[in-house]
Design a protein around this motif. Structure first.
Motif, PDB file in Angstrom:
ATOM      1  N   MET A   1     -14.861 -38.638  49.638  1.00 29.88           N
ATOM      2  CA  MET A   1     -15.825 -39.686  49.326  1.00 29.88           C
ATOM      3  C   MET A   1     -16.282 -39.545  47.882  1.00 29.88           C
ATOM      4  N   LEU A   2     -16.479 -40.653  47.241  1.00 29.01           N
ATOM      5  CA  LEU A   2     -16.943 -40.666  45.858  1.00 29.01           C
ATOM      6  C   LEU A   2     -18.447 -40.862  45.836  1.00 29.01           C
ATOM      7  N   ASP A   3     -19.100 -40.125  44.976  1.00 30.11           N
ATOM      8  CA  ASP A   3     -20.543 -40.353  44.837  1.00 30.11           C
ATOM      9  C   ASP A   3     -20.785 -41.294  43.658  1.00 30.11           C
ATOM     10  N   GLU A   4     -22.029 -41.568  43.403  1.00 34.04           N
ATOM     11  CA  GLU A   4     -22.394 -42.549  42.379  1.00 34.04           C
ATOM     12  C   GLU A   4     -21.909 -42.120  40.990  1.00 34.04           C
ATOM     13  N   LYS A   5     -21.946 -40.815  40.728  1.00 33.08           N
ATOM     14  CA  LYS A   5     -21.476 -40.332  39.415  1.00 33.08           C
ATOM     15  C   LYS A   5     -19.997 -40.639  39.230  1.00 33.08           C
ATOM     16  N   ASP A   6     -19.208 -40.464  40.303  1.00 27.52           N
ATOM     17  CA  ASP A   6     -17.779 -40.764  40.214  1.00 27.52           C
ATOM     18  C   ASP A   6     -17.556 -42.243  39.942  1.00 27.52           C
ATOM     19  N   LEU A   7     -18.307 -43.094  40.629  1.00 28.61           N
ATOM     20  CA  LEU A   7     -18.174 -44.534  40.413  1.00 28.61           C
ATOM     21  C   LEU A   7     -18.572 -44.919  38.995  1.00 28.61           C
ATOM     22  N   GLN A   8     -19.630 -44.282  38.492  1.00 28.16           N
ATOM     23  CA  GLN A   8     -20.056 -44.565  37.117  1.00 28.16           C
ATOM     24  C   GLN A   8     -18.986 -44.099  36.122  1.00 28.16           C
ATOM     25  N   ALA A   9     -18.389 -42.952  36.404  1.00 33.16           N
ATOM     26  CA  ALA A   9     -17.333 -42.444  35.517  1.00 33.16           C
ATOM     27  C   ALA A   9     -16.134 -43.388  35.521  1.00 33.16           C
ATOM     28  N   ILE A  10     -15.790 -43.891  36.704  1.00 31.58           N
ATOM     29  CA  ILE A  10     -14.684 -44.844  36.808  1.00 31.58           C
ATOM     30  C   ILE A  10     -15.027 -46.107  36.040  1.00 31.58           C
ATOM     31  N   GLN A  11     -16.253 -46.563  36.174  1.00 27.75           N
ATOM     32  CA  GLN A  11     -16.687 -47.768  35.449  1.00 27.75           C
ATOM     33  C   GLN A  11     -16.577 -47.540  33.942  1.00 27.75           C
ATOM     34  N   GLN A  12     -16.993 -46.381  33.463  1.00 26.47           N
ATOM     35  CA  GLN A  12     -16.908 -46.077  32.034  1.00 26.47           C
ATOM     36  C   GLN A  12     -15.457 -46.057  31.570  1.00 26.47           C
ATOM     37  N   LEU A  13     -14.551 -45.521  32.396  1.00 25.20           N
ATOM     38  CA  LEU A  13     -13.132 -45.509  32.041  1.00 25.20           C
ATOM     39  C   LEU A  13     -12.587 -46.934  31.926  1.00 25.20           C
ATOM     40  N   ILE A  14     -12.993 -47.785  32.845  1.00 33.24           N
ATOM     41  CA  ILE A  14     -12.541 -49.184  32.811  1.00 33.24           C
ATOM     42  C   ILE A  14     -13.052 -49.861  31.552  1.00 33.24           C
ATOM     43  N   ILE A  15     -14.314 -49.653  31.234  1.00 30.14           N
ATOM     44  CA  ILE A  15     -14.908 -50.269  30.043  1.00 30.14           C
ATOM     45  C   ILE A  15     -14.187 -49.774  28.786  1.00 30.14           C
ATOM     46  N   ALA A  16     -13.924 -48.475  28.722  1.00 27.72           N
ATOM     47  CA  ALA A  16     -13.232 -47.919  27.554  1.00 27.72           C
ATOM     48  C   ALA A  16     -11.827 -48.496  27.443  1.00 27.72           C
ATOM     49  N   SER A  17     -11.135 -48.644  28.592  1.00 26.20           N
ATOM     50  CA  SER A  17      -9.791 -49.226  28.597  1.00 26.20           C
ATOM     51  C   SER A  17      -9.823 -50.667  28.101  1.00 26.20           C
ATOM     52  N   GLU A  18     -10.779 -51.449  28.576  1.00 25.60           N
ATOM     53  CA  GLU A  18     -10.907 -52.831  28.119  1.00 25.60           C
ATOM     54  C   GLU A  18     -11.171 -52.878  26.616  1.00 25.60           C
ATOM     55  N   SER A  19     -12.007 -51.986  26.137  1.00 29.88           N
ATOM     56  CA  SER A  19     -12.336 -51.964  24.712  1.00 29.88           C
ATOM     57  C   SER A  19     -11.093 -51.653  23.883  1.00 29.88           C
ATOM     58  N   ARG A  20     -10.318 -50.674  24.333  1.00 28.90           N
ATOM     59  CA  ARG A  20      -9.091 -50.323  23.592  1.00 28.90           C
ATOM     60  C   ARG A  20      -8.107 -51.485  23.577  1.00 28.90           C
ATOM     61  N   MET A  21      -7.969 -52.156  24.712  1.00 27.56           N
ATOM     62  CA  MET A  21      -7.051 -53.291  24.775  1.00 27.56           C
ATOM     63  C   MET A  21      -7.499 -54.407  23.842  1.00 27.56           C
ATOM     64  N   MET A  22      -8.779 -54.706  23.829  1.00 23.23           N
ATOM     65  CA  MET A  22      -9.290 -55.769  22.959  1.00 23.23           C
ATOM     66  C   MET A  22      -9.087 -55.384  21.490  1.00 23.23           C
ATOM     67  N   ASP A  23      -9.295 -54.101  21.163  1.00 22.05           N
ATOM     68  CA  ASP A  23      -9.077 -53.647  19.784  1.00 22.05           C
ATOM     69  C   ASP A  23      -7.615 -53.836  19.394  1.00 22.05           C
ATOM     70  N   ARG A  24      -6.687 -53.500  20.311  1.00 18.84           N
ATOM     71  CA  ARG A  24      -5.262 -53.673  20.018  1.00 18.84           C
ATOM     72  C   ARG A  24      -4.930 -55.143  19.789  1.00 18.84           C
ATOM     73  N   ILE A  25      -5.462 -55.991  20.629  1.00 23.47           N
ATOM     74  CA  ILE A  25      -5.197 -57.428  20.501  1.00 23.47           C
ATOM     75  C   ILE A  25      -5.745 -57.944  19.182  1.00 23.47           C
ATOM     76  N   GLU A  26      -6.988 -57.590  18.837  1.00 23.99           N
ATOM     77  CA  GLU A  26      -7.595 -58.045  17.583  1.00 23.99           C
ATOM     78  C   GLU A  26      -6.809 -57.533  16.374  1.00 23.99           C
ATOM     79  N   THR A  27      -6.386 -56.282  16.431  1.00 20.64           N
ATOM     80  CA  THR A  27      -5.623 -55.709  15.328  1.00 20.64           C
ATOM     81  C   THR A  27      -4.302 -56.451  15.156  1.00 20.64           C
ATOM     82  N   SER A  28      -3.620 -56.720  16.258  1.00 20.11           N
ATOM     83  CA  SER A  28      -2.344 -57.432  16.190  1.00 20.11           C
ATOM     84  C   SER A  28      -2.519 -58.836  15.625  1.00 20.11           C
ATOM     85  N   VAL A  29      -3.545 -59.538  16.058  1.00 17.77           N
ATOM     86  CA  VAL A  29      -3.799 -60.892  15.556  1.00 17.77           C
ATOM     87  C   VAL A  29      -4.121 -60.847  14.064  1.00 17.77           C
ATOM     88  N   LYS A  30      -4.950 -59.891  13.649  1.00 18.99           N
ATOM     89  CA  LYS A  30      -5.320 -59.781  12.231  1.00 18.99           C
ATOM     90  C   LYS A  30      -4.100 -59.455  11.370  1.00 18.99           C
TER      91      LYS A  30
END
Length: 187
Positions: A1-30
Motif C-alpha cells: 500500500m502507498l501512503d500519502e508521501k508516496d503519492l506526493q512523490a509520484i505526483q512530483q515525478l509526474i510534474i517534473a516529467s511534464e516540465s522536462r517535456m515542455m522544455d524540450r518542445i519549447e527548445t525544439s520550436v525555438k
C-alpha cells in the motif's frame, strides 16, 4: 500500500516529467524558428537587396538618359519580365517556408505522439493502479465498519421506548433513594 508521501512523490515525478517535456518542445520550436529566421536573413533578404541594387543601377544608367520613350519601354519590360520573376521568387520562398514549417510541425507532432503521449498514458495507468491499491482497501474497511455500526445500533423506536422507561423509572428510583435515606436516619 502507498501512503500519502508516496503519492506526493509520484505526483512530483509526474510534474517534473511534464516540465522536462515542455522544455524540450519549447527548445525544439525555438531552434526551428531560429533556423528559419537565419535562412531568411542570410539567403532571402540579400537576394532582394542585390536585385534592387542591380535594377536601380540599370535604371539610372540606361533609362534616365533616354527618359521618354525608354521609360515607357522600361516600364513595360519591368511589368512584363521583372515583376513576374519577383512573384515567382516570392512564391518559391513562401512555398519553402510553408514546407519547412509543415515539416517542423510534422516532426513535432510525431515526437509528441511517439515520446510524450505514451509517457502520459503509462503515468495515468500507474496512477490509477496505485490509487486503486491504496484507496480500495480503505473504502472497504470503512464500508465494513459502517455495516457493523448499523447492525449493532438500536432502532429509533427502541431508543424511544427505553427513554420512556427511564423517564418512568427515574422518579421511582429517586423516591426509593429518599425512602432508604429516611429509614437509615430512623435507625
Amino acid at each position: 500500500m502507498l501512503d500519502e508521501k508516496d503519492l506526493q512523490a509520484i505526483q512530483q515525478l509526474i510534474i517534473a516529467s511534464e516540465s522536462r517535456m515542455m522544455d524540450r518542445i519549447e527548445t525544439s520550436v525555438k531552434e526551428t524558428e531560429t533556423r528559419m529566421m537565419s535562412y531568411i536573413e542570410s539567403a532571402v533578404m540579400p537576394k532582394f537587396g542585390e536585385v534592387e541594387t542591380r535594377m536601380m543601377s540599370y535604371i539610372e544608367s540606361a533609362v534616365m538618359p533616354k527618359f521618354g520613350e525608354v521609360e515607357t519601354r522600361m516600364m513595360s519590360y519591368i511589368e512584363s519580365a521583372v515583376m513576374p520573376k519577383f512573384g515567382e521568387i516570392e512564391s518559391r520562398m513562401i512555398d519553402r517556408i510553408e514546407t519547412s514549417a509543415k515539416e517542423t510541425e510534422s516532426r513535432m507532432m510525431s515526437y509528441i505522439e511517439s515520446a510524450v503521449m505514451p509517457e502520459f498514458g503509462e503515468t495515468e495507468s500507474r496512477m490509477a493502479a496505485y490509487m486503486e491499491a491504496y484507496f480500495d482497501p480503505k473504502f472497504n474497511a470503512l464500508a465494513d465498519g459502517q455495516k457493523l455500526l448499523r447492525e449493532t445500533m438500536a432502532s429509533k423506536s427502541r431508543v424511544e421506548e427505553l427513554e420512556e422507561e427511564v423517564a418512568f423509572l427515574k422518579p421511582t428510583v429517586m423516591s426509593m433513594l429518599t425512602d432508604i435515606d429516611h429509614l437509615k436516619k430512623a435507625q
